[in-house]
Design a protein around this motif. Sequence first.
Motif, PDB file in Angstrom:
ATOM      1  N   LYS A  98      28.093 -41.836  29.188  1.00  0.00           N
ATOM      2  CA  LYS A  98      28.272 -42.610  27.955  1.00  0.00           C
ATOM      3  C   LYS A  98      26.934 -43.075  27.382  1.00  0.00           C
ATOM      4  N   ASP A 102      25.363 -42.116  23.732  1.00  0.00           N
ATOM      5  CA  ASP A 102      24.936 -43.157  22.786  1.00  0.00           C
ATOM      6  C   ASP A 102      23.487 -42.948  22.353  1.00  0.00           C
ATOM      7  N   LEU A 105      23.362 -40.076  19.860  1.00  0.00           N
ATOM      8  CA  LEU A 105      23.877 -40.453  18.550  1.00  0.00           C
ATOM      9  C   LEU A 105      22.896 -41.348  17.798  1.00  0.00           C
ATOM     10  N   ASP A 135      36.661 -42.959  23.654  1.00  0.00           N
ATOM     11  CA  ASP A 135      35.440 -43.085  22.878  1.00  0.00           C
ATOM     12  C   ASP A 135      34.375 -42.110  23.353  1.00  0.00           C
ATOM     13  N   LYS A 139      32.732 -39.095  21.005  1.00  0.00           N
ATOM     14  CA  LYS A 139      31.292 -38.940  20.789  1.00  0.00           C
ATOM     15  C   LYS A 139      30.807 -37.560  21.227  1.00  0.00           C
ATOM     16  N   THR A 182      38.171 -35.939  15.207  1.00  0.00           N
ATOM     17  CA  THR A 182      36.772 -35.578  15.466  1.00  0.00           C
ATOM     18  C   THR A 182      36.678 -34.189  16.085  1.00  0.00           C
ATOM     19  N   SER A 334      25.407 -38.148  13.705  1.00  0.00           N
ATOM     20  CA  SER A 334      26.518 -38.686  12.945  1.00  0.00           C
ATOM     21  C   SER A 334      26.365 -38.453  11.455  1.00  0.00           C
TER      22      SER A 334
END
Length: 334
Positions: A98, A102, A105, A135, A139, A182, A334
């Motif tokens: 994760k 992050d 992104l 989540d 992503k 997504t 993004s």
Amino acid sequence: KLVLPKMLEALKDSAWRTKQAAIQLLGAMAYCAPRQLSSCLPQIVPRLTSAFSDTHPKVQGAGRAALQDIGLVVRNPEVSQLLPTIMVALSDPAKQTKSALDALLACEFMHSIDAPSLALLIPVLQRGLRDRVADVKRKAALITGNMCSMISGAKDLLPYLPAVMPGLQNVLLDPIPDVRSTSAKALSSLMRGLGEENLPELLPWLMDTLKSGPSSVERSGGAQGLAEVLVALDDERVDALIAELIPLHAHPKHEARRATPPSAATFRRRVLSRVQSLVRCERACSGYFAFLHGRWGHDTRRSSLMRCRQCLRACRTRLNPFARSRCARGRSWS
């Protein structure tokens, strides 16, 4: 071509010294010529990451050192800055995937991703697509879909399709609508970047899922994925698929009937209605309706449609992949 199969076979040996030597040789292949390197890394990196779960500590250490060698030949400056985070995610995927997603992104890429960078990123994305947390899956799907716009050549992504496509297909059938959306957009981006010839099984799978999915969620996911992928195809292919979809209006399953229109005109009106509901800024709006006007000849009266002037970046994800707009210099996931 002659040495690599022997080294990969040596990794299955029960002796830890044999596996350690094979891993060290695989790490040394990072300094091969770029053309040979791009063809070898899809086979090398997954084997090196599997060494982290070996019972012998020296085999684990050899795997980490080999990945560090591959990281030293990364030419993308953004990925080079993220290498510590990526390496931690590769060594401890259950806890660190994760944070790596992050970081990806949040990073704004201004250079194309080279073969060594792609080889290190794909295992992180593959693990993210299999994660239990919605989540994390969302992503990972978002980054995977944007991968085609971040690499110098789409053919560099072809060896990794068997690793990421099953994950994207599973995410498309997720119970959470945002995750399914997504994933559908990611499949459309891959179809647009790679072409149908490189994804020959995607459309038949979507059609089969729409017709005979075991649950309403899966049939809805198949319909959503098919709707997104249609936009990435040419006019003749779209017309052929629409003709194949029309008979599904009499399908015995309610979800399959609801996902298909009774006529081609109704299908186009529904797409236009969906586009109008997604419009969030003037630039994206004009690009959207110019696309529809060129394909289906809709009356696109601009004055009646320009009613929202929010930030382009805020709406870009919602509009992707129909009409993605990029800033002049920087690009981000993004």
